[in-house]
Design an enzyme around this catalytic site. Structure first.
Site, PDB file in Angstrom:
ATOM      1  N   GLY A 322       0.907  -1.207   0.126  1.00 12.70           N
ATOM      2  CA  GLY A 322      -0.106  -0.114  -0.108  1.00 12.70           C
ATOM      3  C   GLY A 322       0.870   1.223  -0.121  1.00 12.70           C
ATOM      4  CB  SER A 323      -0.045   4.689   0.976  1.00 10.42           C
ATOM      5  OG  SER A 323      -1.034   4.871   0.147  1.00 10.42           O
TER       6      SER A 323
END
Length: 718
Positions: A322-323
């Site tokens: 993810g981020s």
């Protein structure tokens, strides 16, 4: 010829026959004698018969080979406190057969001693008198021996000595090697597990398995020769081999921080009920793993939870990050000259290869610059950066940061990860952590480059390995630089952006503010693929939530990474960042506080207190600033919780057991390690529930320990 003459001839023939037969018998006997004499002479000179060396066979009858088992090496934390060590346990059996004798004396349990035996065994084992009595009086009177089931297995040396002191014939003990894990849940999948297999401890997981050959050592062999009376024959001993105890392994784990992490993680797991948790705390400069854990986990001492998951998810599980991947995307764009912090773009959505990429806020924030793209965690902004770099350049940086290949940590099976990179949309997806699978070890290795002026170091768990037989260090680890993916100036810019994630009013990491220390973080929310392979899961909590932090931001010393997969809810916190902060904030805060106060922390070396006067030993330890717990009313110290020479921190608890008058201590505030150590010291079976520190106990403090068979202690987090 008349009858008289016939009788005379017959007598003569019989006489001659007897003479011939006698001679035949004589020569046959002589032949047999010569044959036996020759055979005997051959054997006495050649010493062989039927193709075998008779000297060796006879000698073997009077030779004995005694194996001296090697002690398995101890695994220590960074302060030389044992986290896995050898201990000996015993199993009981009772001989009932009246045929059993030894040196002319009975070696069975006589009927007249059965009541005494039942009383002694029930008093010292977790079993009723009635149950023992039934076992000692089986319906089948032909049984040679009986056992007591699980209550009679894995008993301590102290319990064995107490039972043996009754001197009741027929009660026997079988020793076996066992492994003591005094801290319970304690980086369990990393430290690992050793189990007794055919009388020998073998590592089956973690360090215990990977370093099994070094840990187990080599058994010694002593060959002796003796005569028919059992007397040793000097000068005829065969070759012997000295026992070589296993090497000791010293890890980089800080026991205090590890125990604190386990407590925080258990508390969070009980509250949010996630499918999985990973946490790693690492020294940014050296790569030393200070604390690490996962959930699900298990207690190697009690084996509770052992069948729930065998995998080391920090090494073996690859997942979409993810981020938090945006840290590397931004670093690559800056380092390659493709990042203009003040340039702007239209947030919300972006089309790549006729497919839409959306920000987590699908309506976007209007036109924003690339600094805000990082601070607000914009997927669209990262996709733009990937497009500006080009797929080849971005892939090159993924390789430089160590993704898609093992970190070669040497701690067991390790995933290399994977990537979907065939189409432009796939390439853009990887810029914000989708379509690429990583491991926690890979992420920590990559973060070190951001925290360490662009120099990337390998995570390491082993500090050194020592040979206890010689005292020599056979292996010593050093920081291993595995690359320089970015320049120093780049790392400074990325750290500045990560710090603004916490301090900027639009930052996604405002919940990670610490007292007195600037911290740089990046949050992450990664989608999880459906198990059937079609798309991603739906739902507010069906994500892998994460945070990566570096502190202090102005002088990086520590990297902390937390992931939590699919919690049931965010509970009263209401957000993923607040949920993760329940682990991240207190652990990083304590780590930094400990580091800041390191000059004030005094390491003390424990002396050998055994045999010392109780008052003198107590006074000496208290002068060193240690917390002393004396168990018993005796004048002399019989045992101590820390081994002589061990290093302890000022204020740490030291347990001293005296030679008599043992009573139950108050476990309030005691760590699990102290409680388990105490149980081993006095031969008490202790069942521990919960996590944290001693809160409740089933036996009141002050009770005479001689009447206590077992104890339950409930731990609670402070």
């Amino acid at each position: 010829m008349n009858n008289k003459q016939k009788r005379s001839v017959n007598k003569k023939d019989i006489k001659n026959n007897r003479k011939y037969f006698g001679r035949l018998i004589f020569f046959v006997v002589i032949a047999i004698f010569i044959l036996f004499a020759g055979r005997f002479f051959y054997i006495s000179v050649i010493h062989r018969a039927d193709g075998q060396n008779l000297q060796k066979k006879v000698a073997k009858l009077y030779d004995a080979e005694t194996r001296q088992p090697a002690k398995r090496g101890t695994i220590y934390d960074s302060n030389q406190q044992p986290v896995a060590e050898d201990t000996t346990t015993y199993s009981i059996y009772i001989v009932l057969s009246k045929k059993a004798t030894y040196n002319g004396k009975i070696d069975y349990l006589p009927d007249s001693k059965k009541r005494q035996a039942a009383s002694v065994l029930s008093k010292n084992l977790n079993i009723s008198y009635q149950k023992v009595w039934q076992t000692l009086n089986p319906k089948n009177k032909d049984l040679y021996q009986v056992e007591l089931g699980s209550p009679g297995k894995n008993i301590s040396l102290e319990t064995k000595k107490t039972i043996a002191s009754s001197k009741i014939p027929g009660i026997k003990f079988i020793p076996s090697q066992s492994r003591l894990y005094p801290n319970g849940e304690f980086a369990s999948h990393l430290v690992g597990l050793a189990e007794n297999t055919e009388g020998k401890l073998e590592g089956v997981m973690g360090l215990e398995k990977e370093f099994n050959k070094k840990l187990k050592g080599v058994d010694g062999v002593k060959n002796s020769s003796f005569d028919s009376q059992g007397t040793d024959i000097p000068g005829r001993n065969g070759k012997s081999r000295k026992v070589k105890n296993g090497d000791d392994i010293y890890t980089t784990i800080d026991q205090r921080l590890q125990n604190y992490l386990e407590s925080l993680t258990s508390k969070a797991s009980d509250k949010y009920h996630p499918k999985g948790v990973r946490v790693m705390l690492m020294n940014a400069k050296s790569g030393e793993i200070i604390a690490a854990t996962q959930r699900p986990t298990f207690n190697p001492q009690t084996r509770e939870g052992i069948n729930e998951i065998w995998r080391n998810t920090l090494l073996e599980d690859a997942y979409e990050p993810g981020s938090t991947m945006k840290i590397f995307t931004t670093a690559a764009a800056i380092n390659s000259g493709n990042f203009n912090p003040n340039a702007t773009y239209s947030s919300g959505s972006y089309e790549v290869d006729k497919q839409k990429i959306y920000d987590w806020n699908k309506t976007g924030w209007g036109t924003i610059d690339y600094q805000q793209a990082f601070i607000r965690s914009s997927n669209v902004g990262m996709a733009h950066l990937e497009q500006q770099m080009g797929s080849d350049k971005w892939k090159d940086y993924l390789d430089k940061f160590g993704f898609l290949k093992s970190t070669k940590a040497g701690l067991g099976d390790e995933s290399s990860g994977s990537i979907s990179y065939k189409y432009p949309i796939d390439q853009a997806n990887t810029s914000y952590g989708q379509g690429i699978d990583v491991t926690a070890f890979q992420m920590m290795q990559g973060f070190s480059a951001i925290a360490n002026d662009g120099k990337m170091v390998k995570p390491r768990l082993i500090s050194q390995i020592k040979d206890p037989n010689t005292g020599k260090t056979v292996y010593s680890s050093k920081p291993t630089t595995v690359g320089h993916p970015i320049k120093k100036e780049t790392s400074k810019q990325v750290l500045n952006l990560m710090e603004r994630v916490v301090t900027d009013k639009n930052g996604t990491g405002q919940d990670y503010k610490l007292n007195n220390y600037p911290v740089a973080v990046k949050t992450g929310t990664a989608q999880i693929a459906n198990e059937n392979g079609s798309g991603y899961m739906n739902g507010d909590t069906n994500y892998t939530f994460s945070v990566a932090g570096i502190a202090p931001a102005n002088d990086p010393k520590y990297v902390l990474y937390v992931t939590m997969e699919r919690p049931k809810s965010f509970s009263s916190e209401g957000t993923a960042t607040k949920m993760l902060s329940t682990i991240f904030n207190p652990l990083m805060q304590r780590t930094l506080d400990d580091e800041a106060n390191e000059s004030k922390v005094s390491m003390q070396k424990i002396d050998n207190m055994n045999g010392m006067d109780t008052n003198d030993a107590t006074e000496k330890l208290e002068k060193q600033g240690l917390k002393v717990e004396v168990v018993g009313s005796g004048d002399k110290i019989k045992r101590q919780s820390q081994k002589p020479g061990a290093k302890v921190i000022k204020g740490e608890r030291v347990i001293l057991v005296t030679d008599k008058g043992l009573t139950m201590p108050d476990f309030s505030g005691w760590s699990q390690a102290d409680i388990v150590n105490f149980g081993q010291m006095v031969g008490l079976k202790i069942k521990i529930t919960g996590s944290g520190y001693g809160a409740k106990q089933s036996v009141d403090p002050g009770q005479d320990l001689s009447s206590v068979k077992s104890l339950e202690v409930n731990l609670q987090s402070h």
